[in-house]
Design an enzyme around this catalytic site. Structure first.
Site, PDB file in Angstrom:
ATOM      1  N   PRO A 215       0.853  -1.276   0.128  1.00 18.01           N
ATOM      2  CG  PRO A 215      -0.533  -1.593   1.751  1.00 18.01           C
ATOM      3  CD  PRO A 215       0.625  -2.153   1.122  1.00 18.01           C
ATOM      4  CB  THR A 218       4.091   0.387   3.445  1.00 15.50           C
ATOM      5  OG1 THR A 218       4.105   0.142   2.000  1.00 15.50           O
ATOM      6  CG2 THR A 218       2.555   0.198   3.596  1.00 15.50           C
ATOM      7  N   GLY A 219       6.803   2.533   2.808  1.00 14.74           N
ATOM      8  CA  GLY A 219       8.181   2.587   2.815  1.00 14.74           C
ATOM      9  C   GLY A 219       8.996   1.957   1.816  1.00 14.74           C
ATOM     10  CD  GLU A 437     -20.867  10.604  17.459  1.00 16.12           C
ATOM     11  OE1 GLU A 437     -20.308   9.497  17.530  1.00 16.12           O
ATOM     12  OE2 GLU A 437     -21.287  10.850  16.385  1.00 16.12           O
ATOM     13  CG  HIS A 440     -22.148   5.298  16.840  1.00 21.16           C
ATOM     14  ND1 HIS A 440     -22.614   4.321  15.897  1.00 21.16           N
ATOM     15  CD2 HIS A 440     -22.321   6.526  16.447  1.00 21.16           C
ATOM     16  CE1 HIS A 440     -22.924   5.036  14.885  1.00 21.16           C
ATOM     17  NE2 HIS A 440     -22.716   6.440  15.139  1.00 21.16           N
TER      18      HIS A 440
END
Length: 638
Positions: A215, A218-219, A437, A440
């Site tokens: 992805p 990621t380096g 909220e 949830h």
């Protein structure tokens, strides 16, 4: 002083063409100055000038080099040119101007000796502009023939950045964290570049190419620079999009030039970033298979086949979309090794945070292990951005260290966006958001497969009026129960609005999208529907025109209308069942919902400890002193 001297030595000098243009401007200025100075004197012929002297019209003569200037009785000046090789007396005598004539007409004669500097200046002013024009023309022609990539004949030159000893990357494997498996794979490449004979002696074939897949953030590029820094070899860095131009054949020419340079500098590394820009599968474009990109890809394939075991040139590439690359590019003999650079796990995130925290004043209260748990799903670039945002918060608040509060604010900013302080909610909206909220959070608390709630807030950030932040755990496989609990939690806000207000609002739009996306994935991708069974649905064709041929429409849908109807019914059933679960949980915990919502309306933000004290009936419900709420009698069943 040493640092200052080193900075002065590294400061780039003034280009030669600037000096040339400056000299050219000085010459033009001198010409302009001298011409203006002498513009008052008109030029006459030598015979006419001598006639003026004999007629008694001249009072003074001045000889400078070959220029003879005459001052007439009325004060006007004229000049003429004489032979510099002859003497003035001989010239005057030739035209009948004798010493007697000069005495009679009272003519004063002055002879100025011309210096060497004046002679050189005269030569420079005469031929200098022509020499400069010739030099500029020659330089421009050479650049057009074989100059840089921006010249008219330099399109075929590679634009790769050759990082030699002077500017080779100083990044090493110690600077890369969170991708230990990828580092182990690439350390073998470093060993081969350092000691190729060690592998050749046992008959091992040199890996020609290493493809890093993962992805964004990621380096992958950082790993390639670390390989170059560890191996100490020339490093040619180029992006895949730099190969392709609007002119046919330019990309293939650049590929040839790049690999020629790499072979001349062997052992070396060629790194192609974002190779999917040029390495897409052939035949899927609109150019009929003969466009410029495919010719460039063909040349890359040919060059990689041309390597032998003694070339010592390794091609490294990075991509986010390995699924669209041409199969010929991925076969053994070209990219022999594929290194998967995935998102870091909790240990990797902790190491990455410590790497990026080097040299920054981090407060002792900051625990990177807790930060790693909170940042599940973050890439290395996200973690670097998190620390940078925390440092910005600390500088803005004039603090000398980066504390836990700065990291919390930075996390909220990175995940949800900046705080919208200018937005003032009405009491009605604030109450609606608080119950939303709370819905949830309460549903999540009573489910088994959801992550624990880390934070609840009704402070608007980004496009959200409030949010519940879970503390996610690293998972590699997901069960049906996990998806169903996540869907029920996502629908808890809408269920709370229905239970407490008897109406619904637009605040649940994003929740509905997330719930629908998960339900559709359960049905179409993971085989979690009894009616549809094991087949997967919705795999689009890689060719956008393939759907027409098989009657699937422009989208390339690979299932029938009957299956589509069943999919819609199953998605609706999953959403409905889990919405009813959320309604049941909220109705059974109505008192806790009210107490949690009232706490949010007072302090706007609750952390995990405060939330669990409210929800756990076996513990005393100690709330922050700022709340000052009336006690709520909880039912015995709770």
């Amino acid at each position: 002083m040493d640092d200052q001297n080193s900075n002065n030595e590294q400061r780039p000098g003034i280009p030669a063409w600037v000096w040339i243009l400056g000299l050219f401007a000085v010459i033009l200025g001198l010409n302009f100055f001298l011409n203006n100075r002498l513009s008052s004197a008109s030029r006459v012929g030598l015979t006419e000038a001598m006639d003026m002297v004999k007629a008694g019209q001249v009072s003074q003569m001045t000889l400078t080099g070959s220029r003879l200037q005459l001052t007439r009785d009325d004060g006007s000046e004229v000049f003429t040119t004489v032979d510099p090789r002859g003497r003035l007396e001989e010239t005057l005598a030739y035209y009948g101007v004798t010493a007697e004539v000069l005495r009679t007409n009272k003519v004063e004669i002055t002879v100025n000796d011309q210096t060497v500097w004046q002679t050189l200046l005269s030569i420079v002013l005469t031929i200098g502009p022509f020499l400069l024009l010739i030099w500029l023309f020659t330089r421009g022609f050479r650049q057009m023939q074989g100059g840089g990539g921006n010249s008219i004949f330099g399109f075929g030159r590679s634009r790769a950045k050759n990082l030699t000893d002077a500017n080779r990357p100083t990044v090493t494997f110690e600077d890369v964290a969170g991708v230990e498996e990828a580092k182990l794979e690439l350390q073998e490449v470093v060993q081969f570049l350092r000691e190729p004979e060690k592998f050749v002696q046992v008959g091992a074939r040199i890996p020609k190419g290493v493809l890093m897949v993962g992805p964004p953030g990621t380096g992958k590029t950082l790993l390639a620079r670390a390989v170059a820094g560890e191996a100490g070899v020339p490093f040619f860095h180029i992006s895949g999009s730099e190969f392709v131009e609007m002119f046919v054949g330019v990309g293939a020419s650049r590929v040839r030039d790049l690999f020629d340079k790499a072979k001349q500098s062997a052992p070396s590394i060629v790194f192609v970033d974002e190779i999917d820009a040029v390495g897409r599968q052939r035949g899927a474009g609109l150019g009929g298979g003969h466009d410029e990109r495919e010719q460039t890809l063909n040349q890359i394939l040919v060059e990689m086949d041309g390597f032998d075991n003694e070339t010592n040139v390794i091609v490294m590439a990075a991509t986010n979309r390995a699924d669209i690359l041409d199969p010929a590019l991925l076969r053994p003999g070209r990219f022999d090794r594929k290194v998967f650079v995935d998102l870091p796990d909790i240990k990797g995130r902790e190491k990455i945070l410590k790497v990026h925290a080097r040299g920054k004043p981090i407060a002792k209260e900051v625990n990177f292990d807790d930060m790693a748990r909170l940042t599940a799903g973050f890439s290395g670039a996200d973690l670097e951005n998190l620390i940078n945002e925390a440092a910005i918060f600390a500088a803005r608040r004039n603090r000398r260290t980066i504390g836990l509060l700065e990291f919390q604010d930075a996390f909220d900013r990175v995940v949800m966006g900046p705080e919208r302080k200018s937005r003032v909610m009405s009491p009605e909206d604030k109450e609606t958001v608080a119950y939303h909220e709370a819905g949830h959070a309460v549903v999540s608390f009573h489910l088994v497969h959801t992550d624990p709630v880390q934070k609840i807030t009704i402070v608007p950030r980004g496009r959200a009026g409030g949010y519940v932040m879970p503390l996610p755990e690293d998972r590699f496989v997901y069960s049906r129960e996990y998806f169903e609990d996540r869907i029920a939690m996502a629908l808890g806000g809408r269920a709370a609005e229905e239970v407490f207000f008897g109406r619904i609002t637009t605040g649940a739009s994003n929740d509905l999208q997330q719930a629908t996306r998960m339900a559709r994935a359960m049905v179409m991708e993971y085989g979690m529907s009894e009616r549809l069974g094991l087949p997967t649905y919705g795999e689009n064709s890689s060719n956008p025109f393939l759907g027409r041929e098989f009657g699937w429409g422009m989208g390339g849908r690979d299932y029938s209308e009957q299956a589509a109807q069943v999919i819609d019914e199953e998605v609706k059933r999953i959403l409905s069942d889990n919405y009813n679960r959320a309604l049941t949980i909220i109705r059974e915990n109505r008192h806790k919902m009210e107490r949690l919502a009232r706490a949010l309306m007072e302090v706007e933000t609750l952390d995990r400890a405060e939330f669990e004290r409210i929800m756990n009936a076996d513990m005393p419900l100690e709330l922050p002193a700022a709340l000052e709420l009336e006690p709520v009698q909880l039912e015995a069943a709770d």
